[in-house]
Design an enzyme around this catalytic site. Structure first.
Site, mmCIF file in Angstrom:
data_model
loop_
_atom_site.group_PDB
_atom_site.id
_atom_site.type_symbol
_atom_site.label_atom_id
_atom_site.label_comp_id
_atom_site.label_asym_id
_atom_site.label_seq_id
_atom_site.Cartn_x
_atom_site.Cartn_y
_atom_site.Cartn_z
ATOM 1 N N LEU A 142 27.364 -11.037 -19.056
ATOM 2 C CA LEU A 142 28.635 -10.945 -19.807
ATOM 3 C C LEU A 142 29.708 -11.818 -19.157
ATOM 4 O O LEU A 142 30.434 -12.540 -19.858
ATOM 5 C CB LEU A 142 29.114 -9.489 -19.836
ATOM 6 N N GLY A 182 28.881 -15.509 -19.525
ATOM 7 C CA GLY A 182 28.980 -15.859 -20.948
ATOM 8 C C GLY A 182 30.428 -15.938 -21.388
ATOM 9 O O GLY A 182 30.817 -16.834 -22.140
ATOM 10 N N GLU A 183 31.241 -15.013 -20.901
ATOM 11 C CA GLU A 183 32.676 -15.029 -21.232
ATOM 12 C C GLU A 183 33.321 -16.302 -20.686
ATOM 13 O O GLU A 183 34.117 -16.951 -21.365
ATOM 14 C CB GLU A 183 33.358 -13.787 -20.636
ATOM 15 N N ALA A 184 32.967 -16.664 -19.452
ATOM 16 C CA ALA A 184 33.577 -17.848 -18.830
ATOM 17 C C ALA A 184 33.177 -19.122 -19.589
ATOM 18 O O ALA A 184 34.041 -19.940 -19.942
ATOM 19 C CB ALA A 184 33.144 -17.950 -17.368
ATOM 20 N N SER A 211 34.608 -19.178 -23.111
ATOM 21 C CA SER A 211 36.063 -19.355 -23.111
ATOM 22 C C SER A 211 36.435 -20.786 -22.744
ATOM 23 O O SER A 211 37.391 -21.349 -23.292
ATOM 24 C CB SER A 211 36.721 -18.368 -22.147
#
Ligand SMILES: CC(C)(COP(=O)(O)OP(=O)(O)OC[C@H]1O[C@@H](n2cnc3c(N)ncnc32)[C@H](O)[C@@H]1OP(=O)(O)O)[C@@H](O)C(=O)NCCC(=O)NCCSC(=O)c1cc(O)c2ccccc2c1O
Length: 147
Positions: free
Chosen positions: A65, A68-70, A73
């Site tokens: 997570l 994946g978020e980094a 984004s």
């Protein structure tokens, strides 16, 4: 207005790249994330499984997570920078399809929607055999920079 010269185009590209050159955050550094590619079309990174495992030796779902978020984004920031904006994640979901115990994973973010206020990216995490471990969907809000 005439077409930009090659020199102008190159300098514009350099300027744009200055705006969105990916800077890894503290957590990304701790997780061992490395950026391989960065463009509006796709952002690709790698991360070792070792150092990012849960109690039973599997790649931690939270690590998937977080990376994946980094990566998703940063893909949004690259698009946002073309409008003088930046991006912040507002929604993320993930499905863990397959576990990993060792080796390196590859994280690839591609756009689903690139809007003026919202972006949505699909982020796919694969193992060294190319098998899909995780699929994330992340939505970012595009905002004006304060400074
Ligand atoms: C959950 C799945 C195993 C389901 O498999 P699925 O039905 O989607 O697909 P397949 O049947 O084709 O199997 C795919 C693949 O998995 C192997 N497999 C299936 N069942 C098992 C099993 N019971 N044990 C071991 N391995 C199994 C199967 O052999 C296939 O592999 P092949 O190589 O043979 O092809 C699967 O979807 C899956 O593994 N998903 C990933 C789950 C995962 O890794 N989640 C993230 C980590 S969990 C986590 O972060 C976490 C953190 C914590 O801090 C915890 C603390 C305390 C408890 C739990 C924690 C925790 O879970």
């Amino acid at each position: 207005m005439g077409a930009p010269s090659q020199k102008d185009a190159a300098s514009e590209h350099e300027h744009a790249h200055e705006l969105w050159k990916i800077t890894l955050g503290e957590l990304d550094e701790k997780m061992g994330v490395k950026i391989l590619e960065e463009s509006v079309e796709r952002v690709v990174a790698t991360m070792p499984v070792e150092g990012n495992r849960q109690s039973f030796g599997l790649l931690h779902g939270g690590a998937s997570l977080a990376v994946g978020e980094a990566v998703g984004s940063w893909a949004a920031v690259i698009h946002a920078s073309t409008m003088g904006k930046t991006a912040v994640g507002v929604d993320v979901s993930a499905t863990h399809h397959r576990s990993a115990r060792e080796g390196q994973v590859t994280i690839t973010a591609t756009p689903i929607h690139l809007g003026g206020t919202l972006t949505t990216h699909e982020v796919v995490i694969t193992n060294e055999a190319g098998q899909r471990l995780c699929t994330l969907r992340i939505t970012n809000l595009l905002m004006r920079r304060h400074k």
